[in-house]
Motif scaffolding. Structure first.
Motif, PDB file in Angstrom:
ATOM      1  N   GLY A 303       0.707  -0.845   0.500  1.00 31.96           N
ATOM      2  CA  GLY A 303       0.489  -0.001  -0.217  1.00 31.96           C
ATOM      3  C   GLY A 303       0.583   1.139  -0.069  1.00 31.96           C
ATOM      4  O   GLY A 303       0.185   1.804  -0.457  1.00 31.96           O
ATOM      5  N   VAL A 304       1.793   0.989   1.194  1.00 31.47           N
ATOM      6  CA  VAL A 304       2.680   2.693   0.858  1.00 31.47           C
ATOM      7  C   VAL A 304       3.280   2.819  -0.597  1.00 31.47           C
ATOM      8  O   VAL A 304       3.283   3.544  -1.369  1.00 31.47           O
ATOM      9  CB  VAL A 304       3.969   2.257   2.338  1.00 31.47           C
ATOM     10  N   MET A 305       3.684   1.660  -1.185  1.00 30.63           N
ATOM     11  CA  MET A 305       4.691   1.850  -2.363  1.00 30.63           C
ATOM     12  C   MET A 305       3.951   2.371  -2.960  1.00 30.63           C
ATOM     13  O   MET A 305       4.037   2.922  -3.938  1.00 30.63           O
ATOM     14  CB  MET A 305       5.304   0.231  -3.120  1.00 30.63           C
ATOM     15  N   GLU A 306       2.769   1.879  -3.318  1.00 25.37           N
ATOM     16  CA  GLU A 306       1.347   2.673  -4.556  1.00 25.37           C
ATOM     17  C   GLU A 306       0.885   3.893  -3.868  1.00 25.37           C
ATOM     18  O   GLU A 306       1.190   4.287  -5.352  1.00 25.37           O
ATOM     19  CB  GLU A 306       0.221   1.305  -4.286  1.00 25.37           C
ATOM     20  N   ALA A 307       0.787   4.307  -2.651  1.00 24.72           N
ATOM     21  CA  ALA A 307       0.540   5.688  -2.854  1.00 24.72           C
ATOM     22  C   ALA A 307       1.619   7.022  -2.527  1.00 24.72           C
ATOM     23  O   ALA A 307       1.504   7.549  -3.607  1.00 24.72           O
ATOM     24  CB  ALA A 307       0.585   5.876  -0.944  1.00 24.72           C
ATOM     25  N   ILE A 308       3.026   6.191  -3.027  1.00 25.43           N
ATOM     26  CA  ILE A 308       3.922   6.752  -3.261  1.00 25.43           C
ATOM     27  C   ILE A 308       3.859   6.967  -4.811  1.00 25.43           C
ATOM     28  O   ILE A 308       4.223   8.285  -5.679  1.00 25.43           O
ATOM     29  CB  ILE A 308       5.635   6.332  -2.982  1.00 25.43           C
ATOM     30  N   ILE A 309       3.895   5.961  -6.131  1.00 28.85           N
ATOM     31  CA  ILE A 309       4.006   6.465  -7.138  1.00 28.85           C
ATOM     32  C   ILE A 309       2.419   7.250  -7.340  1.00 28.85           C
ATOM     33  O   ILE A 309       2.914   8.218  -8.634  1.00 28.85           O
ATOM     34  CB  ILE A 309       3.593   4.589  -7.831  1.00 28.85           C
ATOM     35  N   ALA A 310       1.451   6.426  -6.985  1.00 25.21           N
ATOM     36  CA  ALA A 310      -0.320   7.931  -6.914  1.00 25.21           C
ATOM     37  C   ALA A 310       0.092   9.457  -7.044  1.00 25.21           C
ATOM     38  O   ALA A 310      -0.300  10.141  -7.559  1.00 25.21           O
ATOM     39  CB  ALA A 310      -0.880   6.973  -6.404  1.00 25.21           C
ATOM     40  N   ILE A 311       0.981   9.412  -5.726  1.00 26.64           N
ATOM     41  CA  ILE A 311       1.026  10.811  -5.378  1.00 26.64           C
ATOM     42  C   ILE A 311       1.587  11.360  -6.878  1.00 26.64           C
ATOM     43  O   ILE A 311       1.482  12.853  -6.819  1.00 26.64           O
ATOM     44  CB  ILE A 311       1.179  11.227  -3.870  1.00 26.64           C
ATOM     45  N   THR A 312       2.670  11.002  -6.559  1.00 24.51           N
ATOM     46  CA  THR A 312       4.018  11.203  -8.080  1.00 24.51           C
ATOM     47  C   THR A 312       3.773  11.725  -9.343  1.00 24.51           C
ATOM     48  O   THR A 312       3.445  12.757  -9.278  1.00 24.51           O
ATOM     49  CB  THR A 312       4.478  10.345  -8.297  1.00 24.51           C
ATOM     50  N   THR A 313       2.343  10.600  -9.277  1.00 25.44           N
ATOM     51  CA  THR A 313       1.702  10.818 -10.964  1.00 25.44           C
ATOM     52  C   THR A 313       0.620  11.474 -10.674  1.00 25.44           C
ATOM     53  O   THR A 313       0.775  13.035 -11.822  1.00 25.44           O
ATOM     54  CB  THR A 313       0.962   9.664 -11.174  1.00 25.44           C
ATOM     55  N   LEU A 314      -0.333  11.998  -9.699  1.00 27.58           N
ATOM     56  CA  LEU A 314      -1.041  12.859  -9.524  1.00 27.58           C
ATOM     57  C   LEU A 314      -0.552  14.403  -9.849  1.00 27.58           C
ATOM     58  O   LEU A 314      -0.680  15.427 -10.719  1.00 27.58           O
ATOM     59  CB  LEU A 314      -2.075  12.586  -8.300  1.00 27.58           C
TER      60      LEU A 314
END
Length: 442
Positions: A303-314
């Protein structure tokens, strides 16, 4: 061989924790990744509808936002929350092999009324859909839901476009399209349930004590509904409050876009939460508390890894995000300014959503309900009112109050999870399942 002598027996070495963790990550991904597609594609039905309405105009978008908030508060959140009780009961039963136990601007208000009325029929298939999803997810039967959700999404877009633009139904057509798509999805999954060999052991029958099963369901359904509703309602209250700000059409439209983006991502960590709930409830039902703790660790890392990717993309796409919902430069620029606030809420949401999945898997939804009540209504909403109206930060202030509430929720859920006695929870899960089995036999 001399008497008293024996060959040395080979001792089975315990597996290293790294190996166990990797295996648990694989199991979690098997559930979580397809579940992401299921939940996001189902939510995209509403996102697609809102996007098309947004291109009709700012007034229609604001009206749809208010209508969505009202219908979420009065209908969808309650059904979604009550269905979450099955994550505890079905998951633990499957693990124990007890298969048989499974005040707004008047113009905005007028538009909201139209959308709400046409959205009411979708509540019925939505309720059935949520129950079926929990039932299948508790057995890790994810792929039937994945394919049905993708097919329905592909069907939804042309249906929605035709109703909104071709047949001139406007916003009402977008609402009607949602109900049609939910109904099609339910039909697909019901056909699968009654024809699949994978559901033979757990398929519903009329045997056993139905009264005790219903009583057990509502014992978890009510706190589950309260837990989910208190969280959802706080966001919807903020959307409704935005209609009281200066320039209500812009504020309501932008905050509804922020909420739409946040909810679209929410279903990704929620899918991880479903995986956590499934794995933890299965292992507790099977009497394996150590495996339940390993599942929590694996889901949290993913979950933490996915959140970092999502925030960067957004954050990198903040300049063009607003164009998905309208062409007005004022709206696009405001959405760009709000993106950083959305990023903060996404990261905090990821943590609390996974921990909420742990709560559903262990069966302490009542504790989660108290946490949500305190976090959002004693901290988050009051701070939103102060920042938005007293300090005149408008939409940014309202959303900042929500972020404060989410952070408080994360802290409380983390403390409860850290102090959980997993051996005790496994014992309670086994007792719950086998006591129910004995009462059915009697």
């Amino acid at each position: 061989m001399e008497k008293g002598l024996s060959l040395p027996t080979e001792r089975k070495q315990p597996r290293r924790w790294e190996v166990v963790l990797v295996e648990e990550v694989k199991r979690t991904c098997y559930i979580a990744l397809p579940m992401v597609v299921v939940m996001v594609s189902q939510n995209l039905l509403r996102v697609a509808s809102m996007s098309m309405v947004g291109h009709l105009g700012e007034l229609e978008l604001a009206g749809t936002a208010v209508a969505t908030s009202l219908t979420n508060v009065t209908g969808f959140s309650l059904l979604f929350g009550m269905a979450s009780a099955l994550e505890t009961l079905c998951g633990q039963a499957y693990g124990a092999r007890q298969y048989e136990r499974l005040g707004q601007d008047p113009l905005i208000s007028i538009e909201a009324r139209k959308f709400s009325v046409w959205l009411i029929p979708s509540l019925f298939p939505y309720a059935l859909l949520q129950l079926i999803i929990r039932y299948l997810a508790s057995q890790s039967l994810i792929f039937p839901m994945l394919w049905s959700s993708i097919v329905v999404l592909v069907i939804h877009v042309p249906i929605c476009w035709a109703l909104v633009f071709k047949l001139d139904f406007g916003a009402a057509g977008a609402a009607l399209a949602i109900g049609i798509s939910y109904t099609i999805n339910v039909i697909f999954l019901v056909i699968y349930l009654y024809n699949s060999k994978s559901c033979e052991k757990t398929r519903v029958t009329c045997s056993g004590d139905v009264y005790s099963s219903i009583k057990e369901f509502f014992r978890f359904a009510i706190p589950s509904a309260v837990m989910i509703c208190l969280e959802w309602w706080s966001y919807e209250i903020v959307i409704l409050l935005s209609g009281l700000l200066p320039n209500p059409q812009l504020e309501t439209s932008v905050l509804s876009i922020c909420l739409t983006v946040d909810i679209l991502h929410y279903y990704i960590p929620y899918s991880f939460g479903v995986a956590a709930s499934t794995r933890i409830s299965n292992e507790l039902g099977a009497g394996n508390p150590e495996a339940a703790k390993t599942a929590l660790l694996a889901v949290s890392a993913i979950g933490v890894m996915e959140a970092i990717i999502a925030i960067t993309t957004l954050f990198c796409s903040r300049s063009v995000l607003g164009y998905a919902f309208g062409n007005e430069k004022e709206l696009v620029d405001y959405v760009k300014d709000m993106t950083l606030f959305i990023c903060f809420s996404i990261f905090a949401d990821t943590i609390q959503t996974i921990l909420s999945g742990v709560a559903r898997g262990t069966g302490w939804q009542h504790i989660g309900a108290y946490i949500n009540l305190g976090s959002y209504y004693l901290v988050g909403i009051p701070m939103a009112l102060v920042l938005g109206f007293v300090l005149h930060l408008n939409g940014k202030g309202l959303w900042s109050g929500l972020i404060i509430g989410i952070v408080m929720q994360c802290i409380m859920l983390t403390l409860v999870t850290c102090f959980t006695n997993w051996e005790k929870q496994a014992r309670k899960a086994r007792e719950r399942m086998f006591e129910g089995a004995l009462s059915d036999e009697e």
